[in-house]
Each structure stands twice: as structure tokens, then as C-alpha cells.
Design an enzyme around this catalytic site. Structure first.
Site, PDB file in Angstrom:
ATOM      1  N   GLY A 180       0.844   3.369  -1.961  1.00  0.00           N
ATOM      2  CA  GLY A 180       1.716   3.438  -1.151  1.00  0.00           C
ATOM      3  C   GLY A 180       1.507   3.213   0.153  1.00  0.00           C
ATOM      4  O   GLY A 180       2.149   3.399   1.294  1.00  0.00           O
ATOM      5  N   GLY A 182       0.684   0.515   2.053  1.00  0.00           N
ATOM      6  CA  GLY A 182       0.889  -0.994   2.767  1.00  0.00           C
ATOM      7  C   GLY A 182       2.004  -0.834   3.714  1.00  0.00           C
ATOM      8  O   GLY A 182       2.975   0.011   3.565  1.00  0.00           O
ATOM      9  N   CYS A 185       5.416  -1.517   1.750  1.00  0.00           N
ATOM     10  CA  CYS A 185       5.481  -0.833   0.574  1.00  0.00           C
ATOM     11  C   CYS A 185       6.172   0.529   0.976  1.00  0.00           C
ATOM     12  O   CYS A 185       6.031   1.292   1.927  1.00  0.00           O
ATOM     13  CB  CYS A 185       4.082  -0.379   0.000  1.00  0.00           C
ATOM     14  SG  CYS A 185       4.173   0.372  -1.572  1.00  0.00           S
TER      15      CYS A 185
END
Length: 346
Positions: A180, A182, A185
Site C-alpha cells: 500500500g 506506492g 496504489c
């Protein structure tokens, strides 16, 4: 239901405390690392920064551009078999590119065909799934290691020490860490699942190193300082996506908008990616990524120089002559404000 009340940290929550240094110049810092991997027994020497296996970043062109500086690229998994065979056969430094695959039958079939034709040209492999806690994934990894004992294997993603240990014991050389963090993301907002990246790196590194394994901090870095923090926290490799987006070596056309130039960048679980490769978002799931326009940044070489220059400078601030010494020389200070943003973000 259980609540873990220990404080978990992201890169923005800390700074690295400076220490006395006898280094007269950044030029004297050695940012290469040498490893002999636990399972493959292959020897690696290079700058342990890896371009992410996203289809806009993990390209052949990116691999060719990063290799002269000693960096690596995890190729995206959507290249055709013929392209991959030709690329790996021509690859001089084997550590400069990872072959990436998922755990579907089609992914494995394509890999086996490439291996049959490319012979021993492929040395590094990345098995990449969003949820590394799946029993199916662990079984796949273990069988893959039995079938290919000489390949250096990176796999993930996970964020906790016990799962890093399980993957290493299943045959993984480098555990990919991150759920999570990114820039494109949305797993954390769509599912509520994740783990602050710096704490994930610290905990997984401690677990992996105890078994002779390595970890790769995957995503969450927004600046060269974050890369330094990842290495300071114990990462052996750092994988970058958004920091390498928008360059000539990235896939996609340059888009002009209001007189400015951009390149598209999106997560591999985004609607854009699923429409491109899977015919759309399946009825049983939701998109966990987004698409953004990144300002066009020209050749990647200048960005690489900034990242590596920042890393060398970080080493001088803590008196580390080599990147290997960085972890031992790092003390993190918790902060309420990481930087002065009077004139906007740096």
C-alpha cells in the site's frame, strides 16, 4: 479483534540523526553492495536500486539506461516471450534485469518457454503478487525453488517479519516488502489493509537477516532522502516506481495539456491496467490503483544522479564509508515535520 499499540512509522515520520564523520568528500562513499544469495548461491555486486516491475517503468529501455550505473530493473510481466528471449540473450550483466511473473498457469507456461529458449540467460526472477500472505503463493514459491534451484529469486509482497521468514524458508533470496505505500496504489484506502513502510522494512529486515536472507523495500519513497532512510532501516535493495516515472525510458506517449508535457503513470491494480491486460475489472474485485499524469522529465540519467548523489550525501552525514555501513550508523529521530514547505514541496 486485536490492536497492536506499538507505534509504526513511515519515511515521513523520521529523520536520520547526523553523526561525526571523517569522510572528506561524497566521492569517497561506495554505494555498491556485494551479496551471495542464500539459495541461489549467486554473487551480486551493484547499486541495489531496482526499477519497479510496472509496465510504464519496468521496461527494456529502462534496464538499458540503468545498467551502466549498476542499477537493476524488474521487467514488467506483459512482454511477449520472443521479446524476453531476445532481451535476456543480449543482456551482458545478468543482475541488471529481473524476469517478472505472477502465479497463474499462463505466467508459468510463458516463463518455461522463455527458459527453454533462453537457456541460462535468465539469472534473476521476481515472483510478484499483491498479497504475499496467500497459501497458494507460498506453495508456488516453494515449488518454483525446487524446479529452479540456481535462480536468484525475489518474491512478495509482505510486511511482517514472520511472513518474511516463511518466504525465505520456502526458497526466496530477496523478500519484497510493501503493501500500500506506492504513489499510485490505493490498497490502503480501498481495503483498509497496509503497514507503515519504514516499520515494515525494519521488522522484515531483522527477520530476514537472521536467516541469511535479503529484503527489497518496494515503494513508498518519494525522494532521495527516503531511499537513504530505507537503507538505514535495513533494506538490502530499494525498488522505485513513481520516482522513475515520466522519463524517456518509460513506456507511453508524451501527453500535452495546457502547454505542459506529461506521461501517464498508473498502478498495476488500477482500472487502466486491468482494462489493458485483463479486459476490465473483474466483477468480484475493485480497482486498487489509480492513473496520474506525471510531468515529463526527459532522460532518466539526471534523476539517477540525484538519487545516488543524495544517498552518498546521507552516508557522509552519518560517517558511513560504504552503503553496507549505513544501517549500523543510522539513528532515526521521530519528527512532526520532515521539511519546510513554505515554497511548496521539494
Amino acid at each position: 479483534m486485536h490492536i497492536d499499540r506499538d507505534i509504526k512509522l513511515d519515511f515521513r515520520d523520521v529523520l536520520i540523526r547526523p553523526k561525526r564523520s571523517a569522510l572528506p568528500s561524497r566521492a569517497e562513499v561506495d554505494i555498491t553492495r556485494e551479496f551471495v544469495f542464500k539459495h541461489s548461491a549467486k554473487r551480486y555486486r551493484g547499486v541495489p536500486v531496482i526499477a519497479a516491475n510496472m509496465d510504464t517503468v519496468g521496461t527494456f529501455d529502462m534496464a538499458r539506461a540503468l545498467a551502466p550505473s549498476g542499477l537493476s530493473t524488474a521487467l514488467h510481466k506483459h512482454y511477449g516471450g520472443d521479446e524476453l528471449v531476445a532481451f535476456f540473450k543480449a543482456l551482458k550483466l545478468k543482475s541488471s534485469a529481473f524476469y517478472s511473473l505472477g502465479i497463474t498457469r499462463n505466467d508459468l507456461d510463458k516463463f518455461e518457454r522463455v527458459m527453454q529458449r533462453a537457456g541460462d540467460a535468465v539469472h534473476y526472477v521476481c515472483i510478484d503478487v499483491a498479497n504475499g500472505y496467500s497459501e497458494t503463493f507460498v506453495k508456488f514459491v516453494a515449488k518454483f525453488r525446487r524446479d529452479y534451484p540456481k535462480l536468484t529469486l525475489m518474491a512478495g509482497n509482505v510486511v511482517t517479519g514472520e511472513m518474511a521468514e516463511e518466504l525465505i524458508l520456502s526458497g526466496v533470496d530477496i523478500v519484497k516488502v510493501g503493501i500500500g505505500p506506492g504513489s499510485v496504489c490505493t490498497t490502503r484506502t480501498m481495503t483498509g489493509v497496509g503497514y507503515p513502510q519504514l516499520s515494515a522494512v525494519i521488522e522484515c529486515a531483522d527477520a530476514a537477516h537472521g536467516l541469511g536472507g535479503r529484503i527489497c523495500a518496494d515503494s513508498g519513497c518519494t525522494s532521495p532522502g527516503d531511499v537513504a532512510k530505507a537503507f538505514g532501516g535495513g533494506a538490502d535493495f530499494v525498488m522505485l516506481g513513481g520516482m522513475l516515472a515520466g522519463h524517456d525510458e518509460c513506456a507511453g506517449e508524451v501527453v500535452e495539456q495546457d502547454g505542459a508535457r506529461f506521461k501517464r503513470f498508473y498502478g498495476m491494480s488500477s482500472r487502466t491496467a486491468m482494462e489493458k491486460y485483463a479486459g476490465g475489472v473483474a466483477h468480484y474485485r475493485a480497482s486498487e490503483g489509480k492513473e496520474v499524469l506525471v510531468p515529463y522529465r526527459g532522460p532518466v540519467a539526471e534523476t539517477v544522479q540525484e538519487i545516488l548523489g543524495g544517498l552518498r550525501s546521507a552516508c557522509t552525514y552519518v560517517g558511513a564509508r560504504t552503503l553496507k555501513e549505513m544501517t549500523k550508523r543510522t539513528t532515526f529521530v521521530r519528527v512532526g515535520m520532515e521539511s519546510n514547505e513554505l515554497f511548496g514541496e521539494n
